[in-house]
Scaffold this motif. Structure first.
Motif, PDB file in Angstrom:
ATOM      1  N   PRO A 154       8.875 -29.947  19.199  1.00  0.00           N
ATOM      2  CA  PRO A 154       9.311 -28.974  18.194  1.00  0.00           C
ATOM      3  C   PRO A 154      10.773 -28.571  18.365  1.00  0.00           C
ATOM      4  N   ARG A 155      11.366 -28.180  17.231  1.00  0.00           N
ATOM      5  CA  ARG A 155      12.763 -27.758  17.277  1.00  0.00           C
ATOM      6  C   ARG A 155      12.846 -26.269  17.562  1.00  0.00           C
ATOM      7  N   GLU A 156      13.848 -25.887  18.326  1.00  0.00           N
ATOM      8  CA  GLU A 156      14.095 -24.487  18.667  1.00  0.00           C
ATOM      9  C   GLU A 156      14.079 -23.602  17.408  1.00  0.00           C
ATOM     10  N   GLY A 157      13.364 -22.494  17.493  1.00  0.00           N
ATOM     11  CA  GLY A 157      13.382 -21.540  16.384  1.00  0.00           C
ATOM     12  C   GLY A 157      12.529 -21.938  15.196  1.00  0.00           C
ATOM     13  N   HIS A 158      11.763 -22.989  15.331  1.00  0.00           N
ATOM     14  CA  HIS A 158      10.951 -23.450  14.214  1.00  0.00           C
ATOM     15  C   HIS A 158       9.478 -23.541  14.591  1.00  0.00           C
ATOM     16  N   PHE A 159       8.643 -23.463  13.590  1.00  0.00           N
ATOM     17  CA  PHE A 159       7.234 -23.802  13.801  1.00  0.00           C
ATOM     18  C   PHE A 159       6.790 -24.722  12.678  1.00  0.00           C
ATOM     19  N   TYR A 160       5.610 -25.282  12.837  1.00  0.00           N
ATOM     20  CA  TYR A 160       5.196 -26.376  11.947  1.00  0.00           C
ATOM     21  C   TYR A 160       3.871 -26.047  11.280  1.00  0.00           C
ATOM     22  N   MET A 161       3.807 -26.369  10.026  1.00  0.00           N
ATOM     23  CA  MET A 161       2.621 -26.027   9.267  1.00  0.00           C
ATOM     24  C   MET A 161       2.178 -27.215   8.411  1.00  0.00           C
ATOM     25  N   PRO A 162       1.193 -27.967   8.883  1.00  0.00           N
ATOM     26  CA  PRO A 162       0.691 -29.069   8.061  1.00  0.00           C
ATOM     27  C   PRO A 162      -0.115 -28.510   6.884  1.00  0.00           C
ATOM     28  N   VAL A 163       0.135 -29.087   5.701  1.00  0.00           N
ATOM     29  CA  VAL A 163      -0.604 -28.657   4.509  1.00  0.00           C
ATOM     30  C   VAL A 163      -1.287 -29.881   3.909  1.00  0.00           C
ATOM     31  N   GLN A 164      -2.558 -29.742   3.641  1.00  0.00           N
ATOM     32  CA  GLN A 164      -3.293 -30.806   2.954  1.00  0.00           C
ATOM     33  C   GLN A 164      -4.263 -30.128   1.999  1.00  0.00           C
ATOM     34  N   CYS A 165      -5.177 -30.886   1.413  1.00  0.00           N
ATOM     35  CA  CYS A 165      -6.113 -30.242   0.494  1.00  0.00           C
ATOM     36  C   CYS A 165      -6.859 -29.146   1.232  1.00  0.00           C
ATOM     37  N   GLN A 166      -6.936 -27.990   0.609  1.00  0.00           N
ATOM     38  CA  GLN A 166      -7.570 -26.832   1.242  1.00  0.00           C
ATOM     39  C   GLN A 166      -9.053 -26.741   0.894  1.00  0.00           C
ATOM     40  N   GLN A 167      -9.565 -27.722   0.157  1.00  0.00           N
ATOM     41  CA  GLN A 167     -10.991 -27.783  -0.220  1.00  0.00           C
ATOM     42  C   GLN A 167     -11.479 -26.406  -0.683  1.00  0.00           C
ATOM     43  N   CYS A 168     -10.816 -25.904  -1.722  1.00  0.00           N
ATOM     44  CA  CYS A 168     -11.072 -24.552  -2.227  1.00  0.00           C
ATOM     45  C   CYS A 168     -12.519 -24.371  -2.698  1.00  0.00           C
ATOM     46  N   LYS A 169     -13.005 -23.154  -2.550  1.00  0.00           N
ATOM     47  CA  LYS A 169     -14.312 -22.838  -3.145  1.00  0.00           C
ATOM     48  C   LYS A 169     -14.167 -22.681  -4.652  1.00  0.00           C
ATOM     49  N   LYS A 170     -12.989 -22.241  -5.081  1.00  0.00           N
ATOM     50  CA  LYS A 170     -12.712 -22.160  -6.521  1.00  0.00           C
ATOM     51  C   LYS A 170     -11.519 -23.063  -6.828  1.00  0.00           C
ATOM     52  N   PRO A 171     -11.735 -24.370  -6.860  1.00  0.00           N
ATOM     53  CA  PRO A 171     -10.591 -25.292  -6.993  1.00  0.00           C
ATOM     54  C   PRO A 171      -9.997 -25.299  -8.402  1.00  0.00           C
ATOM     55  N   PRO A 172      -8.736 -24.925  -8.550  1.00  0.00           N
ATOM     56  CA  PRO A 172      -8.115 -24.956  -9.881  1.00  0.00           C
ATOM     57  C   PRO A 172      -8.053 -26.367 -10.450  1.00  0.00           C
ATOM     58  N   CYS A 173      -7.967 -27.363  -9.568  1.00  0.00           N
ATOM     59  CA  CYS A 173      -7.858 -28.749 -10.030  1.00  0.00           C
ATOM     60  C   CYS A 173      -9.125 -29.178 -10.765  1.00  0.00           C
ATOM     61  N   VAL A 174     -10.279 -28.722 -10.271  1.00  0.00           N
ATOM     62  CA  VAL A 174     -11.557 -29.076 -10.893  1.00  0.00           C
ATOM     63  C   VAL A 174     -11.684 -28.397 -12.262  1.00  0.00           C
ATOM     64  N   LYS A 175     -11.247 -27.141 -12.276  1.00  0.00           N
ATOM     65  CA  LYS A 175     -11.324 -26.369 -13.514  1.00  0.00           C
ATOM     66  C   LYS A 175     -10.521 -27.015 -14.643  1.00  0.00           C
ATOM     67  N   VAL A 176      -9.338 -27.524 -14.335  1.00  0.00           N
ATOM     68  CA  VAL A 176      -8.456 -27.986 -15.411  1.00  0.00           C
ATOM     69  C   VAL A 176      -8.693 -29.429 -15.849  1.00  0.00           C
ATOM     70  N   CYS A 177      -9.358 -30.226 -15.044  1.00  0.00           N
ATOM     71  CA  CYS A 177      -9.512 -31.654 -15.380  1.00  0.00           C
ATOM     72  C   CYS A 177     -10.201 -31.798 -16.730  1.00  0.00           C
ATOM     73  N   PRO A 178      -9.555 -32.465 -17.689  1.00  0.00           N
ATOM     74  CA  PRO A 178     -10.127 -32.508 -19.041  1.00  0.00           C
ATOM     75  C   PRO A 178     -11.354 -33.395 -19.156  1.00  0.00           C
ATOM     76  N   VAL A 179     -11.587 -34.290 -18.179  1.00  0.00           N
ATOM     77  CA  VAL A 179     -12.695 -35.230 -18.330  1.00  0.00           C
ATOM     78  C   VAL A 179     -13.718 -35.124 -17.202  1.00  0.00           C
ATOM     79  N   GLY A 180     -13.600 -34.122 -16.362  1.00  0.00           N
ATOM     80  CA  GLY A 180     -14.560 -33.966 -15.268  1.00  0.00           C
ATOM     81  C   GLY A 180     -14.517 -35.109 -14.274  1.00  0.00           C
ATOM     82  N   ALA A 181     -13.297 -35.625 -14.032  1.00  0.00           N
ATOM     83  CA  ALA A 181     -13.162 -36.728 -13.085  1.00  0.00           C
ATOM     84  C   ALA A 181     -13.081 -36.234 -11.646  1.00  0.00           C
ATOM     85  N   THR A 182     -13.017 -34.937 -11.467  1.00  0.00           N
ATOM     86  CA  THR A 182     -12.938 -34.381 -10.124  1.00  0.00           C
ATOM     87  C   THR A 182     -13.908 -33.219 -10.027  1.00  0.00           C
ATOM     88  N   TRP A 183     -14.571 -33.105  -8.890  1.00  0.00           N
ATOM     89  CA  TRP A 183     -15.560 -32.032  -8.739  1.00  0.00           C
ATOM     90  C   TRP A 183     -15.739 -31.700  -7.261  1.00  0.00           C
TER      91      TRP A 183
END
Lengths: 310, 416
Positions: A154-183
């Motif tokens: 790690p670099r001095e004065g920094h910290f690290y935060m990996p971000v990936q899919c958060q597997q939401c309980k209320k996923p906005p991506c599922v809500k907006v998909c017009p064809v139900g291709a994601t669930w």
């Protein structure tokens, strides 16, 4: 641990089959031919064109689809690629926790993920983005840098935060998909049916975590780098023009293995397990550590938790 | 009746294939643009959307920007319908049909822009209700598909019906047309509202997640749509026998002055909230208006849009200016430019920049995107031209079932 949103039935129901059949007839071969001409490459088969949403397929249809995919992958990569369809385990909801005080930003997780999940290598699609943040600023994404490149981390004065899919309980991506291709599956994993996604990218606009990635070009996956153990809803090779995302390594975790990123992490920053199992490590973390959720104010309710282990 | 309708169709087709050399030159020019766009699109289908400059960070760009702008143009047709039918104001009534034809062309362009933006056009059928699996009522995009197509059908039906009546020398059935025309008013509002909600509902994008986004969409549409029509009406009355009174044009200009004032007010309200409260959400406005971390791509466009809007507002507000043809037309061009920038790139790009993880990816459309867009605009202009070509003589009563044939066979120079 928490009340779950009602999840659509994952298994194909018999009653949908006749409906599917008539729809197929309605569409007809001519339409398929036009579509084949449209896609340019001419590789689109009738079966592929007419394949319905994965959740609407009967067991027999799923078997046929998987057989077809395995045949196509063999042709394309010259080797056996196994496509499984393992269902969610009963009594399991997956949770993930990431120790910010241990992560050193080495990005081994990023590369293990790319390898495990058969992502395109050029351009490389990465499901995990590791942010370098300033300690003085805290978790302020406007000060984040994903492209840090020092000789040593790690670099001095920094910290690290990996971000990936958060597997939401209320996923906005599922809500907006017009064809139900994601669930969202019963075990809390949000998946994409790569054969149903139309590539409108609305889910990408809706995701607050930048967790969805699009195959802008034909995915470039060298045959010798193919991971042959795949899941239909996970790491099977993707076509171009569709969205993909982290699935908590569905092909591994539904068999009781850890996700590739958890396994590779040299510092043990990554914790994974069943939120419904009181004795699991993930439950220990949630009950005993200082935990926070990323962008919690958006009420997406992630099953991905950040914590401070020390 | 049915036989007459076939006659109507074939006569219309014959009508649009005949014209003077300016007509042919214009059509050829449009076909050339369409050919260029088609070529670029074939390349895009083969290579994938990688030939655009959109990437994961900025996942929507020029295509969706144009789509958003054109939905506004389509919605603006009601600017003419309201005064004509609600207040029964005669001078505008005869040009209402032009507004409806403009809406049809704009909607065809909208659907075109959506089509070229999707990664898998071969799976287009997935979005067709009953055949595919439309995620309605959850997805705003599903709503948009429905309302855009219904509005298209509605306008298409009204225009065809009115022209067919004119062609067969009958008076249209007011009981049928009036409810449909009145229905088109809330429909027009709904297409632009739903399109605004498409962005508005995304909490992940604070730039869009504002309660006045839909009203702003409507206000700007009611400026830009009529701006196109005002110029068009002047062209039409010069080149055809269509009589359009000065009075009608000035009345539309007056209405535009109000909507422009309202549009500017709403924009100012939004800017005030962001800039004065100065929360983290300000970064998107900063990127648009002042640039962020040295990235200033959008800045000249943003200010050009604001200045054009202000200048146009003054030109339309002062009666002496808006009754001066030069200034009126200048105002139309300015307002068109202002809204095109604001509703296009000025809405989509800062909505996505910085991205969800704070990254700034500088987006500019690629050659492919510009060429494909030009092709789609050419398709829209072509549709509009052909509709006008057939509609004008019918509206004038020069071309009817009995007189049509004779006129077609007579080798006379055609207007338009």
């Amino acid at each position: 641990m928490t009340a779950q949103e009602p999840i659509q039935p994952a298994e194909g129901c018999a009653s949908s089959t006749p409906g599917g059949g008539s729809r197929r007839e309605f569409l007809g071969t001519a339409v398929a031919a036009v579509a084949t001409a449209l896609t340019g490459c001419g590789k689109l088969s009738h079966e592929e064109f007419l394949q319905h949403n994965f959740r609407e397929l009967s067991k027999d249809e799923v078997r046929d689809v998987i057989a077809r995919l395995e045949r196509e992958y063999k042709e394309k990569y010259g080797r056996e690629v196994k496509v499984t369809n393992t269902a969610p385990l009963p009594g399991v909801i997956f949770g993930y926790a990431l120790d910010l005080s241990r992560c050193i930003g080495c990005r081994r997780c990023v590369h293990a993920c790319v390898k495990e999940n058969n992502q395109s290598r050029s351009p490389e699609v990465q499901w995990i983005r590791v942010l370098e943040l300033e300690k003085e600023e805290g978790v302020n994404l406007q000060h984040a840098d994903q492209y840090y490149d020092p000789a040593e981390v790690p670099r001095e004065g920094h910290f690290y935060m990996p971000v990936q899919c958060q597997q939401c309980k209320k996923p906005p991506c599922v809500k907006v998909c017009p064809v139900g291709a994601t669930w969202r599956e019963k075990d809390g994993i949000t998946v994409v049916d790569y054969n149903w996604c139309i590539g409108c990218r609305y889910c990408m606009a809706a995701c607050p975590y930048g967790a969805r990635h699009f195959n802008w070009g034909e995915p470039n996956l060298p045959p010798d780098q193919v991971n042959p153990d795949t899941h239909y809803l996970g790491n099977r090779p993707r076509p171009k023009g569709v969205v993909e995302k982290c699935t908590f390594c569905i092909q591994r975790t539904r068999k009781g293995l850890y996700p590739a990123c958890v396994e590779i992490c040299p510092t043990g920053s990554r914790k994974f397990g069943n939120l419904l199992d009181k004795t699991s490590e993930i439950r220990y973390v949630l009950e005993n550590k200082r935990v926070f959720k990323l962008k919690e104010e958006l009420n997406t309710q992630p099953n991905f938790f950040y914590f401070y282990g020390v | 009746m049915l036989r007459n309708f076939w006659q109507f169709i074939t006569d219309t087709l014959r009508l649009i294939t005949r014209g003077n050399r300016y007509y042919y030159a214009w059509i050829a020019f449009l076909l050339l643009l369409i050919a260029i766009g088609t070529g670029a699109y074939i390349g895009q289908v083969n290579e994938g959307l990688i030939v655009t400059r959109m990437r994961d960070q900025v996942s929507w760009g020029f295509y969706i920007g144009n789509f958003t702008f054109l939905v506004g143009v389509a919605a603006a047709a009601i600017m003419l319908v309201i005064p004509a039918y609600v207040y029964d104001w005669e001078p505008i009534k005869e040009i209402t049909i032009l507004g409806e034809m403009l809406a049809i062309s704009a909607l065809i362009m909208c659907l075109g822009f959506v089509m070229v933006d999707i990664g898998r056009p071969d799976r287009f059928w997935h979005i067709i209700p009953l055949v595919g699996r439309l995620n309605w009522p959850q997805s705003m995009l599903a709503w948009d598909v429905i309302v855009l197509n219904l509005y298209l059908l509605l306008n298409w039906f009204v225009v065809t019906y009115l022209l067919f009546c004119a062609y067969t020398d009958r008076h249209y059935v007011k009981k049928l047309v009036l409810p449909l025309v009145l229905l088109s008013i809330p429909m027009a509002v709904s297409i632009h509202t739903v399109t605004a909600y498409l962005y508005n509902g995304l909490a992940a994008r604070p730039f869009w997640n504002s309660a006045i986004l839909a009203p702003r969409f409507l206000a700007s549409a009611f400026c830009s749509g009529p701006a196109i029509l005002l110029i068009l009406l002047q062209v039409l009355r010069k080149t055809t026998k269509l009589s359009i009174k000065d009075e009608a044009i000035f009345k539309i200009a007056e209405l535009m002055a109000y909507t422009m004032g309202f549009n500017l007010f709403l924009t100012a309200a939004e800017a005030f909230k962001e800039l004065y409260s100065g929360t983290e959400h300000m970064v998107y406005f900063q990127y648009l208006l002042f640039g962020l971390k040295g990235h200033t791509t959008l800045v000249p466009f943003a200010w050009a849009s604001i200045l054009c809007g202000l200048a146009a507002f003054i030109l339309f507000l002062v009666p002496r200016f808006r009754t001066n043809w030069t200034l009126l037309n200048l105002g139309c061009v300015l307002i068109y430019a202002s809204v095109y920038i604001e509703k296009g790139m000025g809405l989509i790009i800062p909505g996505l920049t910085p991205d969800a993880l704070g990254e700034i990816y500088v987006y500019r459309p690629s050659y492919t995107e510009v060429a494909v867009a030009a092709g789609i605009f050419a398709i829209g202009f072509l549709v509009f031209t052909l509709m006008l070509k057939a509609a004008v003589p019918m509206m004038l009563g020069e071309f009817t079932l009995t007189r049509g044939r004779r006129r077609l066979d007579a080798p006379e120079a055609d207007p338009v």
